[in-house]
Design an enzyme around this catalytic site. Sequence first.
Site, short mmCIF file in Angstrom:
data_model
loop_
_atom_site.label_atom_id
_atom_site.label_comp_id
_atom_site.label_asym_id
_atom_site.label_seq_id
_atom_site.Cartn_x
_atom_site.Cartn_y
_atom_site.Cartn_z
N HIS A 61 0.97 -1.09 0.03
CA HIS A 61 0.02 -0.04 0.12
C HIS A 61 0.92 1.30 -0.12
O HIS A 61 1.34 1.54 0.89
CB HIS A 61 -0.84 -0.19 1.23
CG HIS A 61 -2.21 1.05 1.04
ND1 HIS A 61 -3.15 0.75 1.83
CD2 HIS A 61 -2.07 2.29 0.79
CE1 HIS A 61 -3.89 1.84 1.57
NE2 HIS A 61 -3.25 2.65 0.87
N HIS A 63 1.31 5.14 -1.94
CA HIS A 63 0.52 6.38 -3.01
C HIS A 63 2.00 7.00 -3.52
O HIS A 63 2.74 7.91 -2.96
CB HIS A 63 -0.13 7.34 -2.17
CG HIS A 63 -1.25 6.67 -1.38
ND1 HIS A 63 -2.57 6.55 -2.32
CD2 HIS A 63 -1.58 6.19 -0.12
CE1 HIS A 63 -3.43 5.83 -1.39
NE2 HIS A 63 -2.88 5.53 -0.15
N ASN A 95 -5.78 5.58 -6.56
CA ASN A 95 -6.63 6.91 -6.57
C ASN A 95 -5.62 8.27 -6.86
O ASN A 95 -5.45 9.12 -5.96
CB ASN A 95 -7.18 7.30 -5.06
CG ASN A 95 -5.85 6.98 -3.85
OD1 ASN A 95 -4.96 6.19 -4.20
ND2 ASN A 95 -6.41 7.69 -2.81
N ASP A 153 -9.25 2.61 -3.13
CA ASP A 153 -8.52 3.28 -1.60
C ASP A 153 -8.71 4.63 -1.56
O ASP A 153 -8.61 5.40 -2.67
CB ASP A 153 -7.16 2.73 -1.73
CG ASP A 153 -6.62 3.42 -0.49
OD1 ASP A 153 -6.91 2.73 0.61
OD2 ASP A 153 -5.46 3.99 -0.64
N HIS A 180 -10.92 -0.03 1.76
CA HIS A 180 -10.75 1.10 2.62
C HIS A 180 -12.16 1.16 3.18
O HIS A 180 -13.26 1.30 2.20
CB HIS A 180 -10.56 2.33 1.47
CG HIS A 180 -10.55 3.47 2.46
ND1 HIS A 180 -9.56 4.36 2.80
CD2 HIS A 180 -11.55 4.00 3.12
CE1 HIS A 180 -9.90 5.27 3.32
NE2 HIS A 180 -11.20 5.11 3.67
N HIS A 233 -5.32 -0.88 6.01
CA HIS A 233 -4.96 -0.04 6.98
C HIS A 233 -6.24 -0.19 8.41
O HIS A 233 -6.84 0.65 8.87
CB HIS A 233 -5.02 1.16 6.90
CG HIS A 233 -5.91 1.73 5.86
ND1 HIS A 233 -7.30 1.77 5.73
CD2 HIS A 233 -5.78 2.45 4.62
CE1 HIS A 233 -7.92 2.30 4.99
NE2 HIS A 233 -6.94 2.85 4.14
N ASP A 306 1.16 2.36 3.88
CA ASP A 306 0.16 3.26 3.42
C ASP A 306 0.76 4.83 3.24
O ASP A 306 0.48 5.88 3.69
CB ASP A 306 -1.25 3.68 4.37
CG ASP A 306 -2.28 4.47 3.84
OD1 ASP A 306 -1.89 5.01 2.76
OD2 ASP A 306 -2.99 4.90 4.60
N PHE A 324 -5.06 14.30 4.73
CA PHE A 324 -4.96 12.94 5.54
C PHE A 324 -3.59 12.36 5.12
O PHE A 324 -3.71 12.32 3.87
CB PHE A 324 -5.93 11.96 5.68
CG PHE A 324 -7.46 12.54 6.16
CD1 PHE A 324 -7.62 12.25 7.65
CD2 PHE A 324 -8.26 13.35 5.56
CE1 PHE A 324 -8.62 12.72 8.20
CE2 PHE A 324 -9.27 13.58 6.03
CZ PHE A 324 -9.64 13.42 7.25
N GLY A 325 -2.79 11.78 5.81
CA GLY A 325 -1.82 10.94 5.45
C GLY A 325 -0.27 11.21 6.13
O GLY A 325 -0.04 12.39 6.52
#
Length: 431
Positions: A61, A63, A95, A153, A180, A233, A306, A324-325
Site C-alpha cells: 500500500h 501512494h 486514487n 482506496d 478501504h 489499514h 500506506d 490526511f496521510g
Amino acid sequence: MNKVLIKNGTLIFPHSNQMREADVLIDDGVIIQIGSGINDRKAETINASGYLVGPGFINLHVHFREPGEEKKEDLFSGSRAAVKGGFTSVLCMPNTRPPIDSPLLISYLLNRAREVGFINIFPAAAISLGLEGKMMTDVGLLMNAGAKALSDDGKCVKDSRLLYRIMTYSQYFHMPLILHEEDVDIAGEGQVNEGSMAVKMGYRSLPKTAEDSMIARDLVLAHSTGANVHFTHLSTAFGVKLIEWFQSQGAKVSADVTPHHLLLDDQSVIKYGSQAKVKPPLRDKTDIVALKEGIQRGIIGILASDHAPHTDEDKECDFNEAAFGISNLEISVPLYVKALIDDQFINWLDFWKLLSFHPAQFLGLTKKGILEIGMDADISIIDPETHHEVKVNEFASKGKNCPFNGWQLKGWPVATIVKGKILMKDSQLEV
C-alpha cells in the site's frame, strides 16, 4: 557487473521457518547458490556479517501520486524512497488524478516504472470507474494490462450491489480486492477518532463504527461470494474480532495494518497536530493492543505502510483543512521493529513473513518473497541493532509530512538489491 555475492549474513527463510548463517550468490538477477564458504572473484561482494538477509520486502500500500500530483511524489522519488526503506516491490494505489481505472493508464504506469527502472512497481486498478462507486471497471482488461489487485482506496464502495457484483466477477480472474472501509454517512466530515481528545481539541469526530460497520458488511459479502478480500489499514479492535470470526468460517479474507496505527494513539494528535492526521484516524490504546495481538495470532497477516506523501502546504494549515496521510516509506521497517520486535510480539521470521512472503503470495508473485535458488534476486538486508535518528529533511521522498521526526529507531535497512542490482549499499543509495 552481473554477479553479486552476499557473505556471512544470517539468512531468513520465511517460507520454511528457518534462519542460518550462509552466503548468497546472485547472477543475472537470479539467486544461483546458497551455502557456506562461497567465493567468486567476479562478483561484487557485500559483507553482511551481523546483518539479517532475506527476500525483498514488498509494500502492499503506497501512494506515488503519479499521474496528476507529481509535486507530492512521483515514480522516481517514490522508488528511491522505497529502496532506502528496504522495499524491492510496491503496489501503487489507484486514487491518482485521473484514477487508474483503464488499461491505458495501467500501461502508462508500467511503462513509467520501466523507465525509472529501480524497483518492481505493481499497479492496483480501481474497482469503480472514476472511483465514483457507480459502475464497475473491466476486470479482465485491467488484469491483462497488468493490474495486480482492485481497490477504490481513499473511498469506500458504498453501493453493496456493485461490490457484490465485483466480488463475484473478480473470482474468474483470481483478482484480489483491497478495501478501504468507511461508512461516509457515519463518518461525515470527521477528522479524528471519537473520544476525549476530539472533545478537548474541538475537532470533528470520526467514530470507529464507520469502519466496523463496513467491515461487517463486506465480510458477509466476501463469505457469500468466496472472493479474495483484503482489508487495508485496519485500525479497530472490533475489526480484528470480526475478521477472525469470518476467517474461522472459511472466508478468504486478510488484513494489513500500518506502523502509525501501532505506535501512535489519538492523543498523539495533541502533540503532532496535522502531521498525525490520517485516515482511518489514530485510535486509542485498546485498539493498538488488539492490532498487535491480531498480528501475533496471525489474524492480520501483512504489514503495509500506506505511504501518503503531501506538500508542506497540504499539512501546514488549519487542522480541519489539512490533508490526511503520513510519509513513512523509508522508515516503515524500523518503525515496525519498534512496534513488534522490540515489544516481543513477533520474531524476525514472522517479520519477514509479514513484509515479504505473505504479500508475495497475496499478489501471486511466485518468484518473490522466498530466499531460494532460482528465485528473483530481490533481497533486503537489515542491521538489527544500530540506532539512527529519523530526519525527515533527509527523506528521499518528496513528502516530509511525518510525525516520527527525531525518533530514535533501530533495525534499519542497510542494503537493497533488486533484480540482482545493488541499489543501496552501506545505507547509501546508489540510484
